[in-house]
Design an enzyme around this catalytic site. Structure first.
Site, PDB file in Angstrom:
ATOM      1  N   GLU A  52      45.747  45.650  38.810  1.00 56.33           N
ATOM      2  CA  GLU A  52      45.309  45.828  40.194  1.00 56.33           C
ATOM      3  C   GLU A  52      46.476  46.233  41.085  1.00 56.33           C
ATOM      4  O   GLU A  52      46.372  47.233  41.810  1.00 56.33           O
ATOM      5  CB  GLU A  52      44.604  44.564  40.686  1.00 56.33           C
ATOM      6  CG  GLU A  52      43.252  44.359  40.004  1.00 56.33           C
ATOM      7  CD  GLU A  52      42.590  43.054  40.368  1.00 56.33           C
ATOM      8  OE1 GLU A  52      43.214  42.237  41.092  1.00 56.33           O
ATOM      9  OE2 GLU A  52      41.441  42.824  39.941  1.00 56.33           O
ATOM     10  N   ASN A  64      44.986  39.838  36.234  1.00 58.57           N
ATOM     11  CA  ASN A  64      45.078  41.268  35.969  1.00 58.57           C
ATOM     12  C   ASN A  64      46.255  41.952  36.679  1.00 58.57           C
ATOM     13  O   ASN A  64      46.226  42.139  37.894  1.00 58.57           O
ATOM     14  CB  ASN A  64      43.769  41.935  36.398  1.00 58.57           C
ATOM     15  CG  ASN A  64      43.704  43.392  36.033  1.00 58.57           C
ATOM     16  OD1 ASN A  64      44.562  43.891  35.319  1.00 58.57           O
ATOM     17  ND2 ASN A  64      42.692  44.075  36.531  1.00 58.57           N
ATOM     18  N   PRO A  65      47.279  42.398  35.932  1.00 54.06           N
ATOM     19  CA  PRO A  65      48.414  43.078  36.563  1.00 54.06           C
ATOM     20  C   PRO A  65      48.131  44.533  36.900  1.00 54.06           C
ATOM     21  O   PRO A  65      48.937  45.193  37.568  1.00 54.06           O
ATOM     22  CB  PRO A  65      49.510  42.982  35.496  1.00 54.06           C
ATOM     23  CG  PRO A  65      48.765  42.980  34.201  1.00 54.06           C
ATOM     24  CD  PRO A  65      47.486  42.225  34.476  1.00 54.06           C
ATOM     25  N   PRO A  67      45.906  32.091  46.896  1.00 58.82           N
ATOM     26  CA  PRO A  67      45.445  31.204  45.828  1.00 58.82           C
ATOM     27  C   PRO A  67      44.226  31.787  45.114  1.00 58.82           C
ATOM     28  O   PRO A  67      43.410  32.490  45.718  1.00 58.82           O
ATOM     29  CB  PRO A  67      45.080  29.911  46.575  1.00 58.82           C
ATOM     30  CG  PRO A  67      45.845  29.993  47.862  1.00 58.82           C
ATOM     31  CD  PRO A  67      45.890  31.445  48.205  1.00 58.82           C
ATOM     32  N   GLU A 118      36.096  39.962  36.692  1.00 61.82           N
ATOM     33  CA  GLU A 118      35.185  40.732  35.852  1.00 61.82           C
ATOM     34  C   GLU A 118      34.274  41.619  36.705  1.00 61.82           C
ATOM     35  O   GLU A 118      33.915  42.725  36.293  1.00 61.82           O
ATOM     36  CB  GLU A 118      34.348  39.791  34.986  1.00 61.82           C
ATOM     37  CG  GLU A 118      35.140  39.020  33.940  1.00 61.82           C
ATOM     38  CD  GLU A 118      35.852  37.804  34.528  1.00 61.82           C
ATOM     39  OE1 GLU A 118      36.689  37.222  33.821  1.00 61.82           O
ATOM     40  OE2 GLU A 118      35.580  37.443  35.698  1.00 61.82           O
TER      41      GLU A 118
END
Length: 427
Positions: free
Chosen positions: A343, A340-341, A273, A61
């Protein structure tokens, strides 16, 4: 449920909250610090400058909010921007994004006293909450003080909507006290209205995540890292990054990677990770499985014999994407809803995700329809898709181009959300 009853439950649950903090501090020592901020005890700004409060939760976020925050800084030079987070990783990200130009503290727990102390110290003229970060007492306190509130980049999954529906009296009372909602999609807007929010105070603006700005400096840094990490390997060597992975997912990524290496032995895996407390356990898992591992945090050299580079640092994910050929985005082969894809898409990377993507369902559907993202369901599926893209350079470039086009087509939420913020500030 009434807000009074909710508050009573929160107070009664404080011992459990403290125990949870202690448990998290055992795994991630940063959780042991700055507890007083969570109760509204901190040294506020020393002057009386007007402020705008932007609340994010954690790393994702904070990154998503960054374009809006920077625009607000430009548009409102006479206001101090106060950015809050809930997690140490989010706090660290805010410091890396803005340095000393930003006033940052942890957000207060949603208790009347904590929220009151916080608001007394920062005196915001506008409160902006990112995505789904809503707390009944916080919203009520802002409403009572006539502080306009904007839920921006707002999203509400079917699962979250069902949760709010179970406490409908509390959630309806909270939502109606918000000044405005800028929803990501029509589906998000529909779910908010079904919970009782007035349509007249809502606008579908799209998501800020499409407005990710990738500087040439970042691209150059990524390419420099790529040259360094692939030094000594054949020219056809490729880099596969698995980002924001969760427990139960690393094993599947490793299994897929080892399968890929059967046909493409010079491939380097970057494994990142999601949470810092998992860095050491994942390192032990990798090295215990017979893989040659280099740790980014200790600047271990990446040699031709290195199988896996463990991305155990904060704030470098975009650089690592910029060094890679394709990306798997985690939280999606296990039931966490996906991360989030957009990025990796902002850097033109072909992207792969698992089936559990309810946090980004609309974005994933848009990317999938454009040929910019592939969904897999198992480690074997991940291996097949990864091997296909790494082996076929032309196909890889074509999918990456589709990702770039998706980003370009869907930009524009930033300007709309900035306009809404300014309109509320002027009221």
């Amino acid at each position: 449920m009434s807000r009074l009853f909710y508050t009573l439950i929160f107070y009664l649950g404080l011992p459990l909250i403290v125990l949870r903090l202690l448990y998290r501090a055992w795994k991630a020592p940063a959780y042991a610090k700055r507890w007083s901020e969570r109760f509204g005890f901190f040294t506020g700004p020393s002057d009386s400058q007007k402020s705008i409060w932007v609340h994010t939760v954690s790393v994702g976020e904070s990154i998503a909010a960054a374009p809006l925050v920077r625009k607000l800084m430009e548009a409102c030079p006479d206001h101090r921007i106060v950015v809050t987070t809930m997690t140490p990783t989010g706090s660290e990200q805010v410091k890396k994004l803005y340095g000393d130009s930003m006033f940052h503290v942890y957000a207060p727990y949603d208790l009347p006293g904590s929220v009151s102390r916080f608001l007394n110290k920062i005196q915001p003229e506008l409160a902006i909450f990112m995505e789904t970060e809503l707390w009944p007492n916080t919203v009520a306190a802002c409403h009572k003080r006539n502080i306009p509130t904007l839920l921006t980049n707002a999203r509400l999954s079917e699962r979250s909507a069902r949760g709010y529906q179970r406490i409908s009296s509390l959630s309806r009372n909270m939502l109606t006290k918000l000044s405005f909602i800028a929803a990501q999609t029509e589906d998000d807007a529909r779910r908010f209205t079904e919970l009782g929010f007035p349509k007249a105070r809502m606008k579908v603006t799209g998501t800020l995540k499409y407005d990710i700005a990738v500087s040439q400096e970042l691209r150059t840094e990524g390419q420099s890292l790529r040259v360094q990490w692939l030094s000594g390997r054949p020219e056809h060597a490729r880099i596969f990054i698995a980002a924001s992975t969760h427990k139960g997912e690393d094993e599947q990524v490793i299994e897929a990677f080892q399968s890929v290496r059967d046909s493409l032995p010079d491939t380097l895996l970057i494994l990142v990770p999601r949470h810092p407390e998992r860095f050491n356990p994942v390192y032990e898992q990798l090295s215990g499985g017979g893989l040659q591992v280099s740790r980014r945090s200790t600047n271990d050299p990446v040699t031709p014999e290195t199988d896996v580079l463990l991305g155990d640092t904060m704030g470098e994910l975009m650089r690592m994407f910029a060094a890679s050929d394709i990306a798997f985005v985690g939280g999606s082969l296990v039931e966490h809803g996906g991360h989030n894809p957009l990025e990796p898409a902002a850097l033109g990377l072909p992207t792969i995700m698992g089936p559990h993507v309810f946090n980004f369902a609309e974005v994933v559907q848009t990317m999938e329809q454009a040929g910019a993202l592939a969904t897999v369901h198992t480690a074997a599926g991940l291996a097949r898709q990864t091997a296909y893209l790494l082996a076929d350079r032309e196909a890889c470039l074509e999918v990456g181009k589709a990702a770039t086009e998706v980003m370009d087509r869907n930009r524009g939420a930033l300007d709309q959300q900035l306009m809404l913020s300014m309109a509320l500030l002027d009221k």
